[in-house]
Write an enzyme that holds these catalytic residues in place. Structure first.
Site, short mmCIF file in Angstrom:
data_model
loop_
_atom_site.label_atom_id
_atom_site.label_comp_id
_atom_site.label_asym_id
_atom_site.label_seq_id
_atom_site.Cartn_x
_atom_site.Cartn_y
_atom_site.Cartn_z
N ASP A 90 -2.25 6.05 3.64
CA ASP A 90 -2.82 4.96 2.83
C ASP A 90 -4.32 5.11 2.65
O ASP A 90 -5.05 5.42 3.61
CB ASP A 90 -2.56 3.62 3.54
CG ASP A 90 -1.49 2.80 2.87
OD1 ASP A 90 -1.21 3.05 1.67
OD2 ASP A 90 -0.93 1.91 3.53
N LYS A 119 -1.68 7.14 -0.83
CA LYS A 119 -1.15 5.94 -1.50
C LYS A 119 -2.27 4.96 -1.71
O LYS A 119 -3.08 4.73 -0.80
CB LYS A 119 -0.04 5.30 -0.65
CG LYS A 119 0.47 3.99 -1.23
CD LYS A 119 1.79 3.56 -0.63
CE LYS A 119 1.66 2.82 0.69
NZ LYS A 119 0.89 1.56 0.64
N GLU A 188 6.49 -3.31 -4.14
CA GLU A 188 6.67 -4.22 -3.00
C GLU A 188 6.91 -5.65 -3.48
O GLU A 188 6.12 -6.18 -4.28
CB GLU A 188 5.42 -4.16 -2.07
CG GLU A 188 5.55 -5.13 -0.90
CD GLU A 188 4.59 -4.85 0.25
OE1 GLU A 188 3.85 -3.85 0.20
OE2 GLU A 188 4.60 -5.65 1.20
#
Ligand code: KIV
Length: 271
Positions: A90, A119, A188
């Site tokens: 991340d 990400k 998400e």
């Protein structure tokens, strides 16, 4: 059905092939070497060193305080025992506010942390950053829908895209991020029908968390599937330790459930 999609190292091409062949991609977060070995052995395709480590490892309230140093530290540990899975890391909050800063952060995650993909959270406003990273050979996963780094702006963790205009914008953003060079999209907490529409519209693999069984793959936080996250687990989580004799068996059960489409169940999804 084999738990291992292939015994070779998972790459961006493997993920694309899996999407094309309808083979579900099993992803989990990992933060250390011991668990990385367990996940690799169980056939997890993508390990994410997520900024969720701020909450599940550091005990913080949100992911906001996590730094590039934190992600580098944990990525290096995971990389040491990650042999087959693709290692995604991340980009933390405020580490990609310009193309220059994003390049510097991604360089650290890949060169010092051993990540093979980064990400980042963000919608179409991240197109320039994604395009620059892609141009320089950085594999990118774009994370849209609920973006936990925006928690203080959103005022909580809520399902995104229920409003028709917001849903249309999300579809446009997903296509724009793919065009900019994103290799994977992570969705998400969005309504299942919207997740299905986005998955069908994109050529790149779409990984869901609280999204849809129709996504090309699923991801969850490791501590959540082991049932050790304090407090009430979100509805999109299943405790895979239940009925299993070991952590290894629980992770294998998760991989098998993703591959067969047994997870997520309708109760893990949103309307
Ligand atoms: O930080 C993280 O672990 C994530 C997953 C929950 C998708 O972004």
């Amino acid at each position: 059905m084999s738990v291992h999609a292939t015994s070779r190292h998972v790459t961006v091409s493997t993920l694309r092939r899996m999407k094309a062949e309808g083979e579900k991609i099993a992803c989990l977060t990992a933060y250390d070497a011991s668990f990385a070995a367990v996940l690799d052995e169980a056939g997890v395709d993508v390990m994410l060193v997520g900024d969720s480590l701020g909450m599940v490892v550091q005990g913080r309230e949100t992911t906001v305080p996590v730094t590039v140093d934190d992600i580098v530290y944990h990525s290096r540990a995971v990389a040491s025992r990650c042999r087959r899975a693709l290692l995604m890391a991340d980009m933390p909050f405020m580490s990609y506010t310009s193309t220059e800063q994003a390049m510097a952060s991604a360089a650290r995650l890949m060169q010092e942390g051993g990540a093979q993909m980064v990400k980042l959270e963000g919608d179409a406003r991240q197109v320039e950053v994604v395009s620059k990273l892609a141009e320089h050979g950085v594999p990118v996963c774009a994370h849209i829908g609920l973006q936990p780094q925006l928690v203080h702006k959103l005022g909580g963790y809520r399902v995104q895209g229920r409003d028709p205009e917001q849903a249309e914008a999300m579809i446009r953003d997903a296509v724009a991020l793919q065009q900019a060079g994103a290799d994977v999209l992570l969705l998400e907490c969005v309504p299942a029908r919207l997740a299905d529409e986005i998955t069908a519209a994109l050529e790149i693999p779409v990984i869901g968390i609280g999204a849809s069984a129709g996504c090309d793959g699923q991801i969850l936080v490791l501590q959540d599937i082991l049932g050790i996250t304090p407090g009430r687990a979100p509805g999109f989580v299943r405790n895979f330790m239940e009925g299993q004799a070991s952590i290894q068996d629980a992770v294998r059960a998760y991989v098998a459930a993703v591959r067969t489409g047994d997870f997520p169940a309708p109760s893990n999804l949103f309307e």
